[in-house]
Design an enzyme around this catalytic site. Structure first.
Site, PDB file in Angstrom:
ATOM      1  N   SER A 265       0.067 -13.450 -14.747  1.00  0.00           N
ATOM      2  CA  SER A 265       0.917 -12.254 -14.701  1.00  0.00           C
ATOM      3  C   SER A 265       2.132 -12.313 -15.604  1.00  0.00           C
ATOM      4  O   SER A 265       2.815 -11.292 -15.779  1.00  0.00           O
ATOM      5  CB  SER A 265       1.353 -11.976 -13.259  1.00  0.00           C
ATOM      6  OG  SER A 265       0.235 -11.581 -12.482  1.00  0.00           O
ATOM      7  N   HIS A 308       0.176  -2.321  -2.694  1.00  0.00           N
ATOM      8  CA  HIS A 308       1.618  -2.137  -2.863  1.00  0.00           C
ATOM      9  C   HIS A 308       2.075  -0.702  -2.613  1.00  0.00           C
ATOM     10  O   HIS A 308       3.278  -0.415  -2.665  1.00  0.00           O
ATOM     11  CB  HIS A 308       2.034  -2.525  -4.289  1.00  0.00           C
ATOM     12  CG  HIS A 308       1.976  -4.000  -4.558  1.00  0.00           C
ATOM     13  ND1 HIS A 308       0.896  -4.593  -5.165  1.00  0.00           N
ATOM     14  CD2 HIS A 308       2.854  -4.997  -4.286  1.00  0.00           C
ATOM     15  CE1 HIS A 308       1.123  -5.903  -5.291  1.00  0.00           C
ATOM     16  NE2 HIS A 308       2.292  -6.169  -4.759  1.00  0.00           N
ATOM     17  N   CYS A 321       2.192  -6.053  -9.562  1.00  0.00           N
ATOM     18  CA  CYS A 321       1.027  -5.324  -9.045  1.00  0.00           C
ATOM     19  C   CYS A 321      -0.110  -5.308 -10.072  1.00  0.00           C
ATOM     20  O   CYS A 321       0.027  -4.718 -11.159  1.00  0.00           O
ATOM     21  CB  CYS A 321       1.423  -3.892  -8.687  1.00  0.00           C
ATOM     22  SG  CYS A 321       0.031  -2.900  -8.124  1.00  0.00           S
TER      23      CYS A 321
END
Length: 489
Positions: A265, A308, A321
């Protein structure tokens, strides 16, 4: 006789002048073959006098076809005071043998900055073909700064013309050419910061890279597990070398520049900038995350199984996310993803002053066709946009990405050397920051990404809350990725 004097290597210091690599005197046992009436007997006698690991075996000497006549051959290096006294006391029994003062490289203990500093070793046959000015027994940089800055650190050898008696003992000096000490280097490394980073990584496997965001200076670089450069300086034993090579954790590998791992990420900060710059979203664009995104015959899951809910871009960065970024990936396409990742310096070496820097990999359709002979699949784009799939990066590359976001869009070449100095302390050259490229990403785009990274650490529900400090505003981006067994980062 002409007696050659090897040069003294330059010192290596941190940015504040703390010496990291030094020289200390050492005593070497040296033999002149031409002055020995019976070489076999002399070597056999020497084997009883030298307690250290000797550089001769089976009463034979290391062969050096280019050794000038009457040039000494080192029998043992860095001998103890006991060996020194023994050899001197039995001088008449071992004609042609003497003890000479040399120098030994001294590195920080406990492997501190070992992958950056590197180590020296005796020049081998292949290296001597490349550097004909080196003689058997000379030291040469083998790894790290010692290797990549060898021409600066080495200096220039000198020599003496001496008169000797019939047994080869020195009587007087007739002439001398002083050896020239090599240049000393001041690194960008901050010793205190390096120690703190090393302490943080104790008992772990991985890497820490700290950069000056406005200069590209490497303030600390850690790779764990590490090794002790001092065992190379004294002459590494075969068993020690084999242990390092056979260690499954590969301590000789510099994970900071050689480890290639899925960035996970952390990749999303570049994708956020790409999406804003290409106009496929605005900072206010919201997507709903219910825990996964159906695509084709499968569902691409978010790390948070329950989802989320509805998020804008800044929140998507803060909460990392996956579903939000899957949808960005669909809009950007693999070529848009690859173009912006490369704009930040991904996918090729950054040019740091160390050997064997890995490239990492930023895939696209042309790469897959060329390498794997297969077309790009749309589902693969969703993996790449969150830093998985074929995408890999080095820790150094991801540190440069973070620095580029922090400074507003300038990609600096990471560098380790601030200046070189002569033996008398005069500056030979100062090395200025070098810009690799300007991303030309709009300030308003960078501001949104920066704010998202601040929220990662300081915002409610941010994934990097453990990095929050009471007196400093920390920005960051967390990342978790699957790594193939045996290549843990």
């Amino acid at each position: 006789r002409l007696k050659r004097t090897p040069p003294l290597r330059g010192l290596i210091s941190d940015r504040h002048g703390h010496v990291l690599v030094d020289n200390r005197p050492s005593f070497n046992v040296v033999l002149i073959p031409e002055a020995v009436p019976d070489l076999t007997t002399t070597l056999a006698t020497m084997s009883t006098y030298v307690a250290e690991q000797a550089l001769f075996t089976n009463n034979t000497l290391p062969r050096d076809p280019r050794r000038p006549p009457y040039q000494g051959v080192v029998l043992a290096k860095d001998v103890s005071r006991e060996t020194l006294v023994t050899v001197e006391a039995h001088q008449r029994e071992i004609p042609g043998v003497s003890v000479e003062v040399g120098s030994k490289r001294v590195y920080p203990p406990d492997g501190l900055a070992a992958h950056t500093l590197g180590y020296v070793g005796e020049v081998n046959v292949r290296e001597r073909e490349k550097f004909p000015q080196y003689y058997l027994g000379d030291l040469i940089g083998k790894f790290g700064i010692e290797r990549s800055w060898e021409s600066h650190l080495r200096g220039k050898g000198g020599g003496e013309q001496i008169e000797v008696d019939a047994s080869g003992q020195r009587l007087r000096m007739l002439g001398q050419e002083e050896a020239k000490t090599g240049e000393s280097l001041t690194l960008t490394i901050d010793l205190e910061l390096q120690r703190a980073a090393e302490a943080a990584m104790q008992g772990k496997e991985g890497s820490i890279v700290v950069l000056g965001v406005q200069t590209g200076e490497v303030l600390a670089m850690v790779s764990q597990p590490t090794f002790d450069s001092n065992i190379f300086a004294r002459g590494i034993r075969t068993s020690e070398w084999r242990a390092l090579l056979d260690d499954p954790l590969k301590p000789l590998n510099n994970r900071a520049i050689q480890g290639q791992y899925p960035p996970g990420s952390t990749f999303k900060v570049m994708m956020a900038a790409a999406a804003l710059e290409k106009g496929v979203i605005t900072p206010a664009t919201r997507f709903r995350c219910s825990g996964g995104l159906p695509f084709g015959r499968r569902v691409f899951r978010c790390w948070k199984r329950r989802g989320h809910g509805s998020l804008d871009l800044r929140q998507a960065i803060a909460h990392s996310c996956d579903v939000y970024f899957y949808q960005l990936g669909q809009k950007l396409g693999i070529q848009g993803i690859a173009d912006y990742a490369r704009l930040f310096g991904m996918g090729k070496p950054l040019g740091i002053e160390l050997d064997h820097e890995a490239t990492g990999l930023i895939p696209d359709a042309a790469w897959k066709k060329r390498v794997l002979g297969a077309p790009w699949q749309a589902g693969e784009t969703l993996s790449v946009v969150i830093g998985q799939g074929y995408a890999t990066a080095t820790p150094l590359q991801m540190a440069v990405v973070a620095a580029t976001v922090a400074n507003g869009g300038t990609v600096y070449r990471p560098r380790l050397v601030k200046q070189s100095m002569s033996a008398d302390g005069e500056t030979v050259k100062e090395y200025a920051p070098e810009v690799l490229r300007e991303t030309n990403i709009r300030p308003e785009t960078m501001r949104v990404v920066q704010e998202g990274m601040i929220d990662v650490v300081n915002g409610r529900g941010g994934t990097g809350a453990k990095a929050k400090l009471p007196d400093i505003v920390v920005a960051g981006k967390t990342g978790t990725s699957q790594v193939i067994s045996g290549t843990r980062g």
